[in-house]
Design an enzyme around this catalytic site. Sequence first.
Site, short mmCIF file in Angstrom:
data_model
loop_
_atom_site.label_atom_id
_atom_site.label_comp_id
_atom_site.label_asym_id
_atom_site.label_seq_id
_atom_site.Cartn_x
_atom_site.Cartn_y
_atom_site.Cartn_z
N TYR A 50 53.33 25.79 29.55
CA TYR A 50 54.12 24.62 29.14
C TYR A 50 53.20 23.56 28.53
CZ TYR A 50 57.71 20.97 29.41
OH TYR A 50 58.62 20.00 29.09
N SER A 83 56.38 16.13 25.28
CA SER A 83 56.37 15.97 26.74
C SER A 83 55.22 15.04 27.12
CB SER A 83 56.16 17.35 27.38
OG SER A 83 55.76 17.25 28.73
P1 NAP Z 1 67.33 21.84 30.41
O1 NAP Z 1 68.47 21.09 31.00
O2 NAP Z 1 66.79 23.03 31.12
O3 NAP Z 1 67.67 22.18 28.89
C1 NAP Z 1 66.96 23.12 28.15
C2 NAP Z 1 67.82 23.55 27.00
O4 NAP Z 1 67.13 24.56 26.22
C3 NAP Z 1 69.11 24.19 27.48
O5 NAP Z 1 70.15 23.87 26.59
C4 NAP Z 1 68.79 25.66 27.40
O6 NAP Z 1 69.91 26.51 27.31
C5 NAP Z 1 67.99 25.69 26.11
N1 NAP Z 1 67.25 26.91 25.97
C6 NAP Z 1 66.29 27.40 26.80
N2 NAP Z 1 65.89 28.61 26.37
C7 NAP Z 1 66.60 28.89 25.25
C8 NAP Z 1 66.65 29.98 24.37
N3 NAP Z 1 65.90 31.07 24.56
N4 NAP Z 1 67.51 29.93 23.33
C9 NAP Z 1 68.31 28.86 23.14
N5 NAP Z 1 68.32 27.80 23.94
C10 NAP Z 1 67.47 27.81 25.00
O7 NAP Z 1 66.09 20.88 30.31
P2 NAP Z 1 65.82 19.50 29.56
O8 NAP Z 1 64.98 18.72 30.48
O9 NAP Z 1 67.06 18.92 29.00
O10 NAP Z 1 64.86 20.03 28.39
C11 NAP Z 1 65.07 19.80 27.03
C12 NAP Z 1 63.72 19.67 26.35
O11 NAP Z 1 63.06 18.51 26.84
C13 NAP Z 1 62.77 20.83 26.60
O12 NAP Z 1 62.04 21.12 25.44
C14 NAP Z 1 61.86 20.28 27.68
O13 NAP Z 1 60.62 20.91 27.69
C15 NAP Z 1 61.75 18.85 27.23
N6 NAP Z 1 61.30 17.89 28.25
C16 NAP Z 1 62.00 17.66 29.39
C17 NAP Z 1 61.53 16.71 30.28
C18 NAP Z 1 62.25 16.37 31.55
O14 NAP Z 1 61.72 15.60 32.35
N7 NAP Z 1 63.42 16.89 31.80
C19 NAP Z 1 60.36 16.02 30.02
C20 NAP Z 1 59.67 16.29 28.85
C21 NAP Z 1 60.16 17.22 27.96
P3 NAP Z 1 70.55 27.10 28.68
O15 NAP Z 1 71.22 25.97 29.37
O16 NAP Z 1 71.48 28.14 28.20
O17 NAP Z 1 69.40 27.67 29.48
#
Ligand code: NAP
Length: 269
Positions: free
Chosen positions: A174, A161
């Site tokens: 986080y 991140s």
């Molecule tokens: P998201 O749409 O909320 O996706 C998160 C994913 O993780 C979903 O598939 C979710 O499943 C899964 N997940 C959460 N808890 C879980 C658990 N206990 N067991 C299995 N799966 C689980 O968000 P995203 O932005 O795509 O995030 C993906 C990654 O990128 C994360 O690590 C996040 O920290 C990182 N990230 C995101 C951003 C950003 O700007 N969006 C920036 C930097 C890093 P469900 O849908 O079932 O909840």
Amino acid sequence: MLNQVRHGERMRQAMSLFDLTGKVALVTGANTGIGQGIAVALAGAGADIAAAGRSPADGTVDKVRGLGRKGENFVADLSSVGAVQPLVDAVLAEFGRIDILVNNAGIIRRADAVDFTEEDWDAVMDTNLKTLFFLCQSVGRHMIARIEKEGGSGKIINIASMLTFQGGIRVPSYTASKSGVGGLTKLLANEWAAKGVQVNAIAPGYIATNNTAALQADETRNRQIMERIPAGRWGDPADIGGAAVFLASPASDYVQGHILAVDGGWLAR
Ligand code: NAP
């Protein structure tokens, strides 16, 4: 004519650097957002996809199959380490191997530091850091044993991140977890580089997903964020796909312990 032939040959060589045909990728949190963007990009480059998460990734699996690759769902709640070995065993039973691991599943909890609860600390650290390490360990053991036996490679990509580099605000667990992801990525690279397993990370900037829905909906924060992104827009999950294909492919064979920012220029400001 000769120039055209040379150009065609160079193009073929360049494309094969990014070719993932015959590779199996385990992607966590693959049902939506960045995980889906990465799974579809890896499949586009030729990989078969084991899509893992607490909800079935039917939409992702459909897209993977639409690209002519094998795609299967593995439902696993990665909030506890107990889910790790059964997941890895199930993927190996179905696919026979894991060449690429993408540790993408993650959560965020927001509150002022003075009010932050132990529950919100543990939930985020368990999913984002503890499970990530033990998935690396389990899949790393498999990769190392396979490489010793038959050669080849193993590629692990952890999703970090901007808060791997910066402090952030109102997200203490986080920030701690994603800073930890950066450190673990380097530690594992140090231990496993000589064994043929590469460990790198991608640090996404501000990407429009469920994870950032609260920020997108907050007019002031949204404006502040947009003003700092040189690219002038939020990222799309598909924007992360190219970096994932690079780090999963022979094109990155000498890249180790690197945290690759894909942020529209955010960190350059
Ligand atoms: P998201 O749409 O909320 O996706 C998160 C994913 O993780 C979903 O598939 C979710 O499943 C899964 N997940 C959460 N808890 C879980 C658990 N206990 N067991 C299995 N799966 C689980 O968000 P995203 O932005 O795509 O995030 C993906 C990654 O990128 C994360 O690590 C996040 O920290 C990182 N990230 C995101 C951003 C950003 O700007 N969006 C920036 C930097 C890093 P469900 O849908 O079932 O909840």
